[in-house]
Design a protein around this motif. Structure first.
Motif, short mmCIF file in Angstrom:
data_model
loop_
_atom_site.label_atom_id
_atom_site.label_comp_id
_atom_site.label_asym_id
_atom_site.label_seq_id
_atom_site.Cartn_x
_atom_site.Cartn_y
_atom_site.Cartn_z
N HIS A 1 0.86 -1.18 0.00
CA HIS A 1 0.00 0.00 0.00
C HIS A 1 0.90 1.23 0.00
O HIS A 1 1.71 1.42 0.90
CB HIS A 1 -0.91 0.04 1.23
N THR A 2 0.78 2.05 -1.03
CA THR A 2 1.61 3.24 -1.12
C THR A 2 0.84 4.45 -0.61
O THR A 2 -0.40 4.49 -0.65
CB THR A 2 2.06 3.48 -2.57
N TRP A 3 1.58 5.45 -0.16
CA TRP A 3 0.94 6.66 0.34
C TRP A 3 1.86 7.85 0.11
O TRP A 3 3.06 7.70 -0.07
CB TRP A 3 0.59 6.51 1.82
N THR A 4 1.26 9.01 0.09
CA THR A 4 2.01 10.26 -0.09
C THR A 4 1.46 11.30 0.88
O THR A 4 0.34 11.17 1.39
CB THR A 4 1.88 10.80 -1.52
N LEU A 5 2.24 12.31 1.13
CA LEU A 5 1.84 13.39 2.01
C LEU A 5 1.38 14.60 1.19
O LEU A 5 1.97 14.91 0.15
CB LEU A 5 3.01 13.82 2.90
N PRO A 6 0.35 15.29 1.66
CA PRO A 6 -0.02 16.55 0.99
C PRO A 6 1.11 17.56 1.10
O PRO A 6 1.92 17.50 2.04
CB PRO A 6 -1.26 17.01 1.79
N PRO A 7 1.19 18.50 0.18
CA PRO A 7 2.30 19.46 0.18
C PRO A 7 2.43 20.25 1.47
O PRO A 7 3.53 20.62 1.87
CB PRO A 7 1.96 20.38 -1.00
N TYR A 8 1.29 20.51 2.16
CA TYR A 8 1.37 21.35 3.36
C TYR A 8 2.06 20.66 4.53
O TYR A 8 2.30 21.28 5.56
CB TYR A 8 -0.02 21.84 3.77
N TYR A 9 2.39 19.36 4.42
CA TYR A 9 3.13 18.68 5.48
C TYR A 9 4.63 18.97 5.39
O TYR A 9 5.38 18.59 6.27
CB TYR A 9 2.91 17.17 5.42
N TYR A 10 5.05 19.59 4.31
CA TYR A 10 6.47 19.88 4.13
C TYR A 10 6.76 21.32 4.58
O TYR A 10 5.96 22.24 4.35
CB TYR A 10 6.87 19.72 2.65
N GLY A 11 7.89 21.46 5.23
CA GLY A 11 8.27 22.78 5.72
C GLY A 11 8.97 23.59 4.66
O GLY A 11 8.98 23.28 3.47
N ILE B 1 4.51 -0.41 3.19
CA ILE B 1 3.82 0.87 3.06
C ILE B 1 4.80 1.93 2.55
O ILE B 1 5.02 2.95 3.20
CB ILE B 1 3.17 1.30 4.38
N PRO B 2 5.38 1.74 1.39
CA PRO B 2 6.34 2.72 0.88
C PRO B 2 5.65 4.02 0.49
O PRO B 2 4.48 4.05 0.12
CB PRO B 2 6.93 2.03 -0.34
N MET B 3 6.37 5.13 0.62
CA MET B 3 5.89 6.40 0.10
C MET B 3 6.24 6.48 -1.38
O MET B 3 7.34 6.14 -1.79
CB MET B 3 6.52 7.56 0.87
N GLY B 4 5.28 6.94 -2.17
CA GLY B 4 5.54 7.06 -3.59
C GLY B 4 4.36 6.61 -4.41
O GLY B 4 3.27 6.32 -3.90
N GLY B 5 4.56 6.51 -5.72
CA GLY B 5 3.51 6.09 -6.62
C GLY B 5 3.30 4.59 -6.58
O GLY B 5 4.24 3.82 -6.42
N ALA B 6 2.05 4.17 -6.74
CA ALA B 6 1.73 2.74 -6.66
C ALA B 6 2.38 1.95 -7.78
O ALA B 6 2.89 0.84 -7.56
CB ALA B 6 0.21 2.55 -6.68
N GLY B 7 2.39 2.50 -8.99
CA GLY B 7 2.96 1.77 -10.12
C GLY B 7 4.41 1.41 -9.93
O GLY B 7 4.78 0.23 -10.00
N PRO B 8 5.30 2.39 -9.69
CA PRO B 8 6.72 2.05 -9.50
C PRO B 8 6.96 1.10 -8.34
O PRO B 8 7.83 0.22 -8.42
CB PRO B 8 7.36 3.43 -9.25
N CYS B 9 6.21 1.26 -7.24
CA CYS B 9 6.43 0.39 -6.09
C CYS B 9 6.01 -1.04 -6.39
O CYS B 9 6.68 -2.00 -5.98
CB CYS B 9 5.65 0.92 -4.88
N LEU B 10 4.91 -1.23 -7.11
CA LEU B 10 4.49 -2.58 -7.47
C LEU B 10 5.46 -3.21 -8.47
O LEU B 10 5.73 -4.41 -8.42
CB LEU B 10 3.07 -2.56 -8.04
#
Length: 309
Positions: free
Chosen positions: A203-213, A254-263
Motif C-alpha cells: 500500500h503506497t501513500w504520499t503526504l499533501p504538500p502542506y506537510y512539508y516545511g 507501506i512505501p511512500m511514492g507512486g503505486a505503479g513504480p512500487c508494485l
C-alpha cells in the motif's frame, strides 16, 4: 458453469507460455484446462482479392489446417507434461476479442500471453490483450513470452540454480486503503494459499504538500507518526483476511511514492502480482486505470487483473 481455467492460443511463443502457466494453475486449482483458439480466415499478403472471386481452395485449406493444429499440438504437449490434467480444446470462428470475451464468461480465470520486451524484463501488451483485460467479467492473467515454471520459485540453494520444486516466490497484491476491494484481496490470498507462498501486501501513500516545511524538508517525526497510522489502518483492513486464511504468511509494505513504480519493484522477486480493475466504461469504451496499465506493461512476473465494482 463448469469450473475451468481458460487460455487463449494463437500459436505464438507468448501464447504457448501462457498455456504452460495456465496448465500449472489448473492443477493447483484441481480444475480442467480449456484451450481456446479464435480463428477467422485472413488472405495471405501474396493474395490479392478480386470482386466476385473466392480465395483459392488450397490457400483456405492450408490456413484451416494450421488453425486446427494450434490447439491440437498444445494439448498434446501439455498432456505429455501433465498426464493427470483434464484438457478440452475449442476452435472458435470469430475474431479474437469477441471470442475471448465470450470465453471469459464461462470460466473462473482467463490466461493470455504477452510478448516480452526485447532486452528488458516486462510485457508488451497488444491491442487484443488490453481490450480483453478491459472487458472481461472474470480475472485475467497476463504471462510474458519466455516465462518458465522455475521463474516462479525461489532458488533452492546458495548457487541460485533455477528449480520448479523449491518454494514459490511471494504473491504480491496492491491494496488501496481508500477503496479496499474484497475481490482483489481474496484472489491474492487464495493464490498464495494454493502455492504455499507468502503474501506481500503493498500500500503506497504520499503526504499533501502542506506537510512539508520551508525548503521542502519533511519533519521525520511527523513522517514516522503518519506512517504508523497508515500501518495500523492496513493491519485493520487485513485482520479479517488473516483470520480467514491463517496458513498464509502475510507481510505489509507501506512505501511512500507512486503505486505503479512500487508494485513494479515488488514484482522483481514475485511469483504473481495481483491488481484490480474497476468495471467502468469511458466514452470510447472500457479501459483500465493507469496503475494497472503500468504494471501490465512492465511487471517482471505474471500479472492477475481482477475486475470489481
Amino acid at each position: 458453469m463448469t469450473r475451468t481455467v481458460t487460455v487463449g492460443l494463437d500459436g505464438s511463443p507468448e501464447s504457448l507460455a501462457a498455456a504452460a502457466w495456465a496448465a500449472r494453475e489448473a492443477l493447483l486449482r484441481a480444475v480442467p484446462l480449456r484451450l481456446v483458439h479464435a480463428w477467422v480466415w485472413q488472405p495471405p499478403y501474396s493474395y490479392t482479392p478480386m470482386a466476385g472471386v473466392s480465395a483459392p481452395e488450397p490457400v483456405v485449406e492450408e490456413q484451416r489446417l494450421w488453425a486446427e493444429s494450434v490447439p491440437r499440438k498444445a494439448e498434446a504437449d501439455l498432456s505429455a507434461r501433465h498426464p493427470g490434467l483434464r484438457i478440452t480444446t475449442d476452435r472458435i470462428s470469430d475474431p479474437p476479442v469477441p471470442a475471448l470475451l465470450a470465453a471469459s464468461g464461462e470460466t473462473d480465470l482467463l490466461v493470455l500471453g504477452s510478448r516480452g520486451l526485447s532486452g528488458l524484463t516486462g510485457f508488451l501488451v497488444g491491442s487484443v490483450g488490453l481490450a480483453v483485460v478491459a472487458g472481461t467479467e472474470c480475472p485475467v492473467v497476463l504471462v510474458r513470452a519466455g516465462e518458465r515454471a522455475e521463474d516462479e520459485h525461489r532458488p533452492p540453494d546458495a548457487a541460485g540454480l533455477p528449480s520448479a520444486t523449491s518454494p514459490f516466490r511471494d504473491v504480491v497484491v496492491g491494496l488501496d486503503l481508500e477503496h479496499p476491494v474484497d475481490a482483489v484481496v481474496e484472489f491474492a490470498f487464495e493464490a498464495a494459499a494454493r502455492r504455499g507462498a507468502a503474501l506481500r501486501v503493498v500500500h503506497t501513500w504520499t503526504l499533501p504538500p502542506y506537510y512539508y516545511g520551508y525548503g521542502g524538508a519533511l519533519d521525520p517525526t511527523l513522517a514516522s507518526e503518519l506512517g504508523g497510522q497508515v500501518r495500523n489502518a492496513l493491519g485493520d483492513a487485513l485482520r479479517p483476511w488473516r483470520e480467514k486464511f491463517p496458513g498464509v504468511e502475510v507481510s505489509e509494505q507501506i512505501p511512500m511514492g507512486g503505486a505503479g513504480p512500487c508494485l513494479l519493484d515488488a514484482s522483481r522477486d514475485a511469483s504473481l502480482v495481483v491488481v484490480g480493475r474497476r468495471h467502468r466504461r469511458a466514452p470510447v469504451g472500457p479501459h483500465i486505470g493507469p496503475v494497472t496499465h503500468a504494471v501490465l506493461h512492465h511487471s517482471s512476473a505474471p500479472v492477475a487483473v481482477v475486475p470489481y465494482g
